[in-house]
Design a protein around this motif. Structure first.
Motif, PDB file in Angstrom:
ATOM      1  N   LEU A  83       0.834  -1.205   0.000  1.00 56.51           N
ATOM      2  CA  LEU A  83       0.000   0.000   0.000  1.00 56.51           C
ATOM      3  C   LEU A  83       0.867   1.252   0.000  1.00 56.51           C
ATOM      4  CD1 LEU A  83      -2.538  -0.979   2.807  1.00 56.51           C
ATOM      5  CD2 LEU A  83      -3.006  -0.971   0.354  1.00 56.51           C
ATOM      6  N   ASP A  84       0.360   2.308  -0.617  1.00 56.63           N
ATOM      7  CA  ASP A  84       0.987   3.622  -0.508  1.00 56.63           C
ATOM      8  C   ASP A  84       0.275   4.359   0.620  1.00 56.63           C
ATOM      9  OD1 ASP A  84       2.615   5.867  -1.209  1.00 56.63           O
ATOM     10  OD2 ASP A  84       0.850   6.755  -2.152  1.00 56.63           O
ATOM     11  N   ILE A  85       0.974   4.547   1.747  1.00 56.81           N
ATOM     12  CA  ILE A  85       0.365   5.137   2.935  1.00 56.81           C
ATOM     13  C   ILE A  85       0.855   6.573   3.113  1.00 56.81           C
ATOM     14  CG2 ILE A  85       0.175   4.993   5.451  1.00 56.81           C
ATOM     15  CD1 ILE A  85      -1.408   2.835   4.038  1.00 56.81           C
ATOM     16  N   LYS A  86      -0.083   7.528   3.028  1.00 60.02           N
ATOM     17  CA  LYS A  86       0.251   8.929   3.230  1.00 60.02           C
ATOM     18  C   LYS A  86       0.533   9.179   4.703  1.00 60.02           C
ATOM     19  CE  LYS A  86      -0.760   9.531  -1.082  1.00 60.02           C
ATOM     20  NZ  LYS A  86       0.338   9.628  -2.073  1.00 60.02           N
ATOM     21  N   THR A  87       1.494  10.064   4.957  1.00 64.55           N
ATOM     22  CA  THR A  87       1.858  10.382   6.329  1.00 64.55           C
ATOM     23  C   THR A  87       1.890  11.889   6.537  1.00 64.55           C
ATOM     24  OG1 THR A  87       4.201  10.264   5.696  1.00 64.55           O
ATOM     25  CG2 THR A  87       3.235   8.298   6.686  1.00 64.55           C
ATOM     26  N   THR A  88       1.400  12.327   7.691  1.00 67.79           N
ATOM     27  CA  THR A  88       1.464  13.728   8.095  1.00 67.79           C
ATOM     28  C   THR A  88       1.819  13.757   9.578  1.00 67.79           C
ATOM     29  OG1 THR A  88      -0.767  14.116   8.989  1.00 67.79           O
ATOM     30  CG2 THR A  88      -0.547  14.080   6.574  1.00 67.79           C
ATOM     31  N   PRO A  89       2.180  14.922  10.118  1.00 66.21           N
ATOM     32  CA  PRO A  89       2.481  15.007  11.556  1.00 66.21           C
ATOM     33  C   PRO A  89       1.303  14.679  12.466  1.00 66.21           C
ATOM     34  CG  PRO A  89       3.485  16.845  10.391  1.00 66.21           C
ATOM     35  CD  PRO A  89       2.571  16.162   9.405  1.00 66.21           C
ATOM     36  N   LYS A 131      -7.731  -5.259   4.569  1.00 67.48           N
ATOM     37  CA  LYS A 131      -8.776  -5.128   3.542  1.00 67.48           C
ATOM     38  C   LYS A 131      -8.219  -5.376   2.144  1.00 67.48           C
ATOM     39  CE  LYS A 131     -12.943  -4.261   2.137  1.00 67.48           C
ATOM     40  NZ  LYS A 131     -14.066  -5.180   2.456  1.00 67.48           N
ATOM     41  N   LYS A 132      -7.007  -4.926   1.888  1.00 73.95           N
ATOM     42  CA  LYS A 132      -6.410  -5.134   0.566  1.00 73.95           C
ATOM     43  C   LYS A 132      -6.182  -6.613   0.281  1.00 73.95           C
ATOM     44  CE  LYS A 132      -2.257  -4.221  -2.194  1.00 73.95           C
ATOM     45  NZ  LYS A 132      -2.954  -3.847  -3.448  1.00 73.95           N
ATOM     46  N   HIS A 133      -5.646  -7.328   1.267  1.00 65.71           N
ATOM     47  CA  HIS A 133      -5.266  -8.718   1.048  1.00 65.71           C
ATOM     48  C   HIS A 133      -6.379  -9.706   1.397  1.00 65.71           C
ATOM     49  CE1 HIS A 133      -1.092  -7.748   0.083  1.00 65.71           C
ATOM     50  NE2 HIS A 133      -1.165  -6.831   1.027  1.00 65.71           N
ATOM     51  N   VAL A 151      -6.524  11.321   7.869  1.00 64.27           N
ATOM     52  CA  VAL A 151      -5.415  10.744   7.103  1.00 64.27           C
ATOM     53  C   VAL A 151      -5.754   9.317   6.681  1.00 64.27           C
ATOM     54  CG1 VAL A 151      -2.980  10.072   7.172  1.00 64.27           C
ATOM     55  CG2 VAL A 151      -3.712  12.200   8.262  1.00 64.27           C
ATOM     56  N   ALA A 152      -6.340   8.546   7.596  1.00 59.91           N
ATOM     57  CA  ALA A 152      -6.723   7.167   7.272  1.00 59.91           C
ATOM     58  C   ALA A 152      -7.731   7.132   6.122  1.00 59.91           C
ATOM     59  CB  ALA A 152      -7.298   6.478   8.506  1.00 59.91           C
ATOM     60  N   LYS A 153      -8.665   8.071   6.114  1.00 57.89           N
ATOM     61  CA  LYS A 153      -9.642   8.147   5.031  1.00 57.89           C
ATOM     62  C   LYS A 153      -8.958   8.438   3.701  1.00 57.89           C
ATOM     63  CE  LYS A 153     -13.539   9.615   7.920  1.00 57.89           C
ATOM     64  NZ  LYS A 153     -14.443  10.732   8.284  1.00 57.89           N
ATOM     65  N   ARG A 154      -7.996   9.351   3.729  1.00 59.12           N
ATOM     66  CA  ARG A 154      -7.244   9.656   2.502  1.00 59.12           C
ATOM     67  C   ARG A 154      -6.524   8.405   1.992  1.00 59.12           C
ATOM     68  NH1 ARG A 154      -3.054  13.990   3.737  1.00 59.12           N
ATOM     69  NH2 ARG A 154      -2.412  13.438   1.620  1.00 59.12           N
ATOM     70  N   ASN A 155      -5.983   7.633   2.934  1.00 59.74           N
ATOM     71  CA  ASN A 155      -5.270   6.418   2.533  1.00 59.74           C
ATOM     72  C   ASN A 155      -6.214   5.366   1.969  1.00 59.74           C
ATOM     73  OD1 ASN A 155      -2.563   7.092   3.035  1.00 59.74           O
ATOM     74  ND2 ASN A 155      -2.867   6.850   5.232  1.00 59.74           N
ATOM     75  N   ASN A 159      -5.984   4.133  -1.973  1.00 58.53           N
ATOM     76  CA  ASN A 159      -5.771   2.716  -2.285  1.00 58.53           C
ATOM     77  C   ASN A 159      -7.046   2.001  -2.703  1.00 58.53           C
ATOM     78  OD1 ASN A 159      -2.781   2.014  -1.513  1.00 58.53           O
ATOM     79  ND2 ASN A 159      -3.504   3.378   0.119  1.00 58.53           N
ATOM     80  N   GLN A 160      -8.126   2.778  -2.871  1.00 60.11           N
ATOM     81  CA  GLN A 160      -9.417   2.273  -3.341  1.00 60.11           C
ATOM     82  C   GLN A 160      -9.919   1.102  -2.487  1.00 60.11           C
ATOM     83  OE1 GLN A 160      -8.295   1.584  -7.536  1.00 60.11           O
ATOM     84  NE2 GLN A 160      -9.466   3.405  -8.075  1.00 60.11           N
ATOM     85  N   LEU A 161      -9.964   1.369  -1.168  1.00 60.64           N
ATOM     86  CA  LEU A 161     -10.408   0.350  -0.231  1.00 60.64           C
ATOM     87  C   LEU A 161     -11.637   0.846   0.522  1.00 60.64           C
ATOM     88  CD1 LEU A 161      -6.898  -0.676   1.126  1.00 60.64           C
ATOM     89  CD2 LEU A 161      -8.334  -2.000  -0.436  1.00 60.64           C
TER      90      LEU A 161
END
Length: 279
Positions: A83-89, A131-133, A151-155, A159-161
């Motif tokens: 997965l490509d996981i976006k990260t912020t502070p 969910k992906k696997h 942030v979790a929602k953006r991820n 990733n279309q999950l």
């Protein structure tokens, strides 16, 4: 005009003086990010010139890294079990070791259609990996931090999950419901240890996602049974030196098959347990 080779050498020297770990690798990662290349690609064009705009952008991120800002925040994402996981502070950066836990859960679920909750989800990396696997599972992500859930929602979208999001403290958002699997990577660093964390962690990552000691495990042990289906399993990440204490917390006959698992360094890092429904 500077070349890739010269910029890497200069930035490596700068990061070394600033006490950054693995300075050359970090410099290469950041330059690859600025140039929109893979790090390995730099080795095939070491003497290529760098445009002034690219050099300026690279200088800015190198200065940020010299101030000990985590690489994941500068680049803005990490790879996690495909997965490509976006990260912020607003969120804790997913660690490579946590992929061990995600992989273990995925293999344990196999092709079953289960109800899975990721409690204290942060970036959503654990629940989203499930969910992906294991797409047939119904997955819910919860966190007390609305900013983390954002942030979790953006991820999930990136990733279309399709997963559910719940805002609230620990198990409170799930009142009246039951799960087959509960995952949690709660804040487990003890308050007295916080000031000794590395600068990259202490100065930038959210304290609310780091500090909690054993309190979350005590709360989970006390509350979990009411939220679990028969033979449900619980998977948790723990502090490397807290294994015996976690085993003691979950030592009652409410639980069975208590298992400590190690990370790549051979340290206790994960704990799994099964609900022993007596009635």
């Amino acid at each position: 005009m500077d070349s890739i080779r010269n910029l890497i050498k200069k930035s490596t020297d700068f990061l070394t003086r600033k006490g950054v770990k693995s300075p050359r690798r970090v410099a290469e990662e950041l330059l690859a990010f600025i140039l929109n290349k893979k790090r390995i690609d730099l080795y095939f064009c070491y003497d290529a010139p760098i445009e002034p705009e690219e050099k300026k952008a690279f200088r800015e991120v190198i200065i940020r890294k010299g101030a000990k800002e985590p690489l994941a925040y500068i680049i803005g994402s990490v790879e996690f079990l495909g997965l490509d996981i976006k990260t912020t502070p607003a969120v804790l950066i997913p660690r490579n070791e946590t992929e061990i836990l995600a992989d273990l859960i995925v293999k344990n679920i196999s092709s079953q259609s289960l109800c899975v909750w990721d409690v204290c989800t942060g970036t959503g990396c654990l629940g989203l990996a499930v969910k992906k696997h294991c797409p047939s599972c119904k997955v819910s992500l919860s966190d007390i931090s609305a900013a983390a859930l954002s942030v979790a929602k953006r991820n999930a979208d990136a990733n279309q999950l399709d997963v559910e999001f719940l805002n609230g403290d620990l198990l409170h958002p799930f009142k009246g419901r039951k799960a087959d699997i509960i995952i949690s990577n709660p804040p487990y660093i003890k308050e007295e240890k916080y000031e000794y964390l590395e600068d990259e962690v202490r100065l930038y990552e959210p304290k609310i996602a780091l500090v909690g000691g054993l309190s979350f495990y005590h709360r989970l042990e006390n509350d979990l049974a009411a939220f679990l289906n028969k033979s449900a399993q619980v998977f948790m990440e723990i502090g490397y030196n807290n294994g015996p204490e976690i085993q003691e917390i979950f030592s009652s006959n409410t639980w069975k098959n208590q298992t400590l698992l190690q990370d790549w360094s051979g340290k206790d890092r994960f704990f799994m347990v099964e609900y022993n429904q007596i009635k």
